[in-house]
Design an enzyme around this catalytic site. Structure first.
Site, short mmCIF file in Angstrom:
data_model
loop_
_atom_site.label_atom_id
_atom_site.label_comp_id
_atom_site.label_asym_id
_atom_site.label_seq_id
_atom_site.Cartn_x
_atom_site.Cartn_y
_atom_site.Cartn_z
N THR A 134 19.05 47.25 91.05
CA THR A 134 19.40 46.26 90.04
C THR A 134 19.89 46.92 88.75
O THR A 134 19.51 48.06 88.45
CB THR A 134 18.15 45.41 89.72
OG1 THR A 134 18.37 44.66 88.53
CG2 THR A 134 16.92 46.27 89.49
N ASP A 135 20.67 46.18 87.98
CA ASP A 135 21.10 46.68 86.66
C ASP A 135 19.93 46.71 85.68
O ASP A 135 20.03 47.31 84.62
CB ASP A 135 22.26 45.84 86.10
CG ASP A 135 21.93 44.37 85.90
OD1 ASP A 135 20.82 43.93 86.27
OD2 ASP A 135 22.79 43.65 85.36
N GLU A 136 18.81 46.05 86.04
CA GLU A 136 17.70 45.95 85.09
C GLU A 136 17.03 47.31 84.84
O GLU A 136 16.32 47.48 83.85
CB GLU A 136 16.68 44.90 85.57
CG GLU A 136 17.36 43.57 85.79
CD GLU A 136 16.43 42.38 86.00
OE1 GLU A 136 15.27 42.45 85.58
OE2 GLU A 136 16.90 41.38 86.57
N TYR A 159 8.81 44.81 87.05
CA TYR A 159 9.81 44.75 88.14
C TYR A 159 10.84 45.86 88.00
O TYR A 159 11.07 46.65 88.93
CB TYR A 159 10.51 43.37 88.15
CG TYR A 159 11.79 43.35 88.95
CD1 TYR A 159 11.76 43.52 90.33
CD2 TYR A 159 13.04 43.17 88.34
CE1 TYR A 159 12.94 43.53 91.08
CE2 TYR A 159 14.22 43.17 89.08
CZ TYR A 159 14.17 43.35 90.44
OH TYR A 159 15.33 43.36 91.18
N LYS A 163 11.65 49.21 90.36
CA LYS A 163 12.97 49.47 90.99
C LYS A 163 13.50 50.83 90.51
O LYS A 163 14.09 51.58 91.29
CB LYS A 163 13.97 48.36 90.65
CG LYS A 163 13.67 47.00 91.25
CD LYS A 163 13.69 46.98 92.78
CE LYS A 163 15.07 47.14 93.35
NZ LYS A 163 15.07 46.94 94.84
#
Ligand code: NAD
Ligand code: TYD
Length: 353
Positions: A134-136, A159, A163
């Site tokens: 993810t870009d997060e 989260y 990741k």
């Protein structure tokens, strides 16, 4: 050993995973596509009922937290490739229960890496471990700028931290054991089959039920939205054409402030439901902000565009229209989910806001 190209897709019963499995099963009749999924609250085999009788498709109910089970299935299917999507994926749940995210997203990834390594160590030719991320992991942006593949990791939620940790482990197995890998970091997805805890399907469901639309904080948070089928097509492309050891950012070139997106969604829902203009927008309710809420995500997807020729195929308006139409035509799917366990989650999440 069979010479059939075999891919284990983890999390194939979830939102993105089910679109990917469909894409692979339909595009590669000669492959064997093994869907390894624990069927948590987010996994739903209904998502795959149109392809689950295909000769090149196999479902294995298994939990990536269980190393022995993962090992057994890798030995059984001898995958040439792993496309790893299984994860706990919702930021708000990670704030409630971080440990579950470490167990599945970090330890689960390690179990898959270990199983793949022990299967092929020393014979990596034609093998590939592909981690869907993810870009997060990049943290948050200010008003300007974009995340590129070289933006330093700076995750803010349990989260995104889990990741980021799993991305680092995939890279480390590449460096340490020569395991061929690719990683993609994608922006927010939307589309059919998304569990109604994420912004767009939650709000579609609440509009149908005439329930309040809980916008966090002032709503001035920005996300970059990509239609899920465009993500599935990007994954297919990167799996086949991506360069080992590389990371590719995937995004929609499509930034929206939450409040602006919600207003467009309300307008389209009013039209689709034959309600009068403004009826859905009247449900907008500003609620307590998410702790550690990232201000803005936006992806520079020029590397995958320039090197592999991928770009989104649908505009946001088209994608949103398709999404709304799908939820309205599949209310049974929505009702099956919004009963039982989901109901108690929803009540505990939103009762004190
Ligand atoms: P999802 O929550 O809809 O689906 C997750 C799937 O993983 C479910 O089928 C679930 O049953 C399975 N799963 C969960 N824990 C498992 C376990 N312990 N063992 C085996 N299976 C398990 O998630 P999604 O939105 O489809 O996201 C898929 C992947 O893409 C995730 O890795 C996520 O981090 C990543 N991603 C998602 C988005 C997004 O906007 N949804 C954006 C970028 C990246
Ligand atoms: P979400 O769909 O949970 O994705 P992510 O947190 O991974 O970006 O949320 C998208 C944006 O919408 C995010 O800024 C949080 C916000 N949001 C709300 O305002 N209300 C809600 O009920 C939800 C679920 C999200």
């Amino acid at each position: 050993m069979s010479s059939q190209h075999t891919i284990i897709v983890t999390g194939g019963a979830g939102f993105i995973g089910s679109h990917l499995v469909r894409e692979l099963v339909n595009n590669y009749p000669d492959y064997k596509i093994v869907n390894l999924d624990a069927l948590t609250y987010a996994g739903n085999l209904e998502n795959l009922k149109d392809i689950d009788q295909s000769d090149n498709y196999v479902f294995e109910k298994a939990d990536i937290r269980d190393a022995a089970q993962v090992d057994h299935l890798f030995k059984k299917h001898q995958p040439d490739g792993v496309i790893h999507l299984a994860a706990e994926s919702h930021v708000d749940r990670s704030i409630e229960n971080p440990s579950a995210f470490v167990e599945t997203n970090v330890m689960g990834t390690v179990h898959l890496l270990n199983a793949f390594r022990s299967l092929w160590q020393g014979q990596w030719e034609g093998k590939r471990f592909y981690h869907i991320s993810t870009d997060e992991v990049y943290g948050t942006l200010g008003e300007t700028g974009l995340f590129t593949e070289t933006t330093p990791y700076d995750p803010n939620s349990p989260y995104s931290a889990s990741k980021a940790a799993s991305d680092h482990l995939v890279r480390a197995y590449g460096e340490t054991y020569d395991m061929p890998y690719v990683i993609t970091n994608c922006s927010n997805n939307y589309g059919p089959n998304q569990f109604p805890e994420k912004l767009i399907p939650l709000f579609i469901n609440n509009i149908i039920e005439k329930k309040p639309l809980p916008v966090y904080g002032d709503g001035n948070y920005t996300r970059d939205w990509l239609f899920v089928i465009d993500h599935a097509k990007a994954i297919d492309l990167v799996y086949h054409k991506g360069v080992n050891g590389e990371t590719y950012n995937i995004g929609g070139f499509n930034e929206w402030k939450n409040i602006d997106l919600v207003k467009v969604l309300c307008q389209q829902m009013d039209q689709a439901l034959g309600r009068s203009a403004g009826e859905s927008a009247a449900l907008i309710t500003f609620v307590k902000d998410r702790p550690g809420h990232d201000k803005r995500y936006a992806i520079d997807a020029s590397k995958i565009k320039n090197e592999l020729g991928w770009e989104p195929s649908v505009t946001f308006e088209q994608g949103l229209e398709k999404t709304i139409a799908w939820y309205l035509q599949n209310e049974k799917w929505l009702r099956n989910i919004t009963s039982g366990a989901y109901q108690s989650y929803y009540e505990s999440m939103y009762s004190n806001r």
